[in-house]
Motif scaffolding. Structure first.
Motif, PDB file in Angstrom:
ATOM      1  N   UNK A  73      -5.040  53.032   1.454  1.00  0.00           N
ATOM      2  CA  UNK A  73      -4.965  52.179   0.128  1.00  0.00           C
ATOM      3  C   UNK A  73      -6.190  51.764  -0.334  1.00  0.00           C
ATOM      4  N   UNK A  74      -7.216  51.523   0.551  1.00  0.00           N
ATOM      5  CA  UNK A  74      -8.406  51.009   0.065  1.00  0.00           C
ATOM      6  C   UNK A  74      -9.011  52.047  -0.717  1.00  0.00           C
ATOM      7  N   UNK A  75      -8.823  53.377  -0.161  1.00  0.00           N
ATOM      8  CA  UNK A  75      -9.364  54.536  -0.704  1.00  0.00           C
ATOM      9  C   UNK A  75      -8.933  54.853  -2.018  1.00  0.00           C
ATOM     10  N   UNK A  76      -7.408  54.584  -2.270  1.00  0.00           N
ATOM     11  CA  UNK A  76      -6.682  54.707  -3.456  1.00  0.00           C
ATOM     12  C   UNK A  76      -7.410  53.857  -4.574  1.00  0.00           C
ATOM     13  N   UNK A  77      -7.635  52.607  -4.119  1.00  0.00           N
ATOM     14  CA  UNK A  77      -8.326  51.536  -5.079  1.00  0.00           C
ATOM     15  C   UNK A  77      -9.662  52.201  -5.525  1.00  0.00           C
ATOM     16  N   UNK A  78     -10.492  52.714  -4.514  1.00  0.00           N
ATOM     17  CA  UNK A  78     -11.454  53.479  -5.040  1.00  0.00           C
ATOM     18  C   UNK A  78     -11.533  54.554  -5.918  1.00  0.00           C
ATOM     19  N   UNK A  79     -10.352  55.251  -5.777  1.00  0.00           N
ATOM     20  CA  UNK A  79     -10.114  56.477  -6.424  1.00  0.00           C
ATOM     21  C   UNK A  79      -9.689  55.852  -7.894  1.00  0.00           C
TER      22      UNK A  79
END
Length: 245
Positions: A73-79
């Motif tokens: 989910x952190x990666x999704x926020x970065x995306x």
């Protein structure tokens, strides 16, 4: 109780990277994403990343990536931060893009991977506590996360989703050439020199890490900062283990 894979990944790689930093020269900027993704237990804080992206006024942003993965989910926020920026964003896989780090790559306009670097996709992991109903709900959530990731990979590569899902099920590690061949990367950057490539991440949490990558290079002296980070992770793990079902 054995150490959950997620905390094992973070704990084994704690303190092996520096905080997010950005460099700007003219109309181009560079951000270094070297570390575990996720501000709660990793090195790369998604909020700080989004703030850093928002503060950049450039036509091109280069993301230099060397990461064993982290929080999806952190990666999704970065995306989201990447996709909403006006600049052309180019991912450079300098050493490793595994797990959640591959999602970050998928959001970029271009992906360049260095010869000798690695690229790995797999199904999502999590830590769960509770009864069978709780576990069923967790399994359902993981299935939804996997479907979302498979959709990202499919849209980027143009591959059949069933093939992508099979790769994720098998925890598939791609070489640079294979990543390009299958559409995860746009090009391979040749690295010419006398130094031998080496991996410094501890990938023992993964099942199928190539032998050449599974053993990290000998670490330098941990130092007080790394020791403190390890202590924090141990406390998080102890709290999870003590939480009643």
């Amino acid at each position: 109780m054995t150490t959950p894979k997620l905390l094992q990944l973070a704990k084994n790689n704690a303190g092996k990277s520096k905080p997010i930093r950005a460099e700007t020269e003219g109309k181009e900027a560079t951000i270094y994403l070297h570390g575990v993704i996720g501000g709660w237990w990793g090195d790369i804080d998604e909020t700080l990343f989004a703030q850093t992206m928002a503060g950049i006024d450039a036509d091109v942003i280069h993301l230099r990536i060397d990461s064993p993965g982290g929080d999806v989910f952190a990666a999704r926020s970065m995306m989201t931060a990447i996709s909403q920026h006006r600049a052309t964003v180019i991912a450079h896989v300098d050493g490793l893009a595994a797990s959640a780090a591959t999602g970050v790559c998928m959001a970029c306009d271009e992906v360049e991977i260095s010869q000798g670097a690695g690229f790995m996709i797999h199904n999502a992991w999590t830590i769960a506590i509770g009864n069978k109903a709780d576990m069923a709900k967790t399994g359902e959530l993981l299935g939804k996360i996997d479907t979302g990731l498979a959709g990202d990979y499919t849209r980027r590569t143009g591959k059949d989703q069933a093939e992508v899902v099979a790769w994720m099920d098998a925890e598939t590690w791609f070489t640079a050439d294979e990543a390009k061949e299958h559409g995860f990367a746009d090009r391979v950057a040749e690295v010419v020199g006398t130094k031998k490539a080496s991996n410094h991440w501890d990938l023992s949490a993964y099942n199928n890490a190539p032998a050449a990558l599974a053993k990290p290079a000998p670490p330098a002296d941990d130092g007080p900062a790394i020791a403190a980070h390890l202590t924090t992770l141990s406390r998080h793990l102890a709290l999870i283990e003590r939480t009643p079902a």
